[in-house]
Design a protein around this motif. Structure first.
Motif: not given
Length: 240
Positions: A189-193
């Protein structure tokens, strides 16, 4: 103590002690007698059967068979359920997908209209894809439980997020970014920022994020996040 935590504490106390007075409950949870009376009324509305006996020596008693009959899940809890189902579907490990979708639809409908609006706004930031078979997942870890509640405020209020991040080499840095999207590539799972310090998008593995916190008084604008062709929005995945 929040209303929800206070309600949980009252139910636990009544189950544990059998009978309790309003004054005893008020002292136990650290609130006023008037607030406890309101809480008891709210718990009854939720389906709990709470008997009251007037007079000296009387008190409140919870029916041992009493259970909550109304859903009171928070937006981030419903979101967690939805993305878990989406992740299993993407990984092709959801044998009872129709039943899961039907159950989640009922839960979603039980939310107040403002919470449904928040949930849909939350889901608009979610994207699903397939992980490359060459990706090394031998070091996958657990996620910080504070992450999802922090995401709710960050995505809904468009506030900057600060956290401690450990990269693939084990180096740790403090990061402050604009949360723009969440990407699920099961099992990662990734946070894209958007990273203002680097003037570019960055992908952060969620299991490598620690101590997330909202930066108060900061806001950002939504940006178009460029994804690979095999990544689709959650709404499209839910129709497959």
């Amino acid at each position: 103590m929040s209303i929800r935590l206070r309600h949980d504490a009252i139910v636990r106390s009544l189950r544990r002690n059998g009978t309790s007075t309003v004054n005893d409950l008020a002292e136990e949870v650290g609130t006023s007698r008037r607030t406890i009376l309101r809480d008891i009324s709210a718990l009854r509305d939720q389906g709990f059967v709470i008997h009251s006996e007037a007079g000296r020596g009387g008190g409140l008693q919870l029916d041992p068979q009493s259970v909550q009959t109304t859903a009171r899940l928070s937006v981030d809890e419903v979101f967690a359920l939805l993305i878990s189902v989406a992740a299993m579907r993407a990984a092709r490990s959801l044998p009872f997908s129709d039943l899961a979708d039907a159950g989640l639809a009922k839960i979603e409908k039980a939310l107040p209209s403002d919470k449904i609006r928040d949930l849909r706004q939350f889901l608009d930031c979610l994207h699903i894809g397939q992980l490359s078979p060459h990706q090394d997942i031998s070091d996958i870890g657990s996620m910080d439980p504070a992450l999802l509640p922090a995401f709710e405020a960050a995505f809904l209020k468009r506030m900057h997020l600060r956290f401690r991040y450990r990269d693939a080499k084990g180096n740790e840095t403090d990061r402050a970014i604009e949360p723009q999207a969440m990407l699920i590539l099961p099992p990662l799972w990734y946070l894209v920022g958007w990273d203002p310090a680097r003037d570019d998008f960055r992908h952060f593995r969620m299991d490598r994020i620690r101590h997330p916190e909202i930066i108060e008084g900061t806001q950002f604008r939504r940006r178009h996040v460029p994804f690979e062709d095999d990544v689709c929005p959650f709404r499209e995945m839910s129709r497959q």
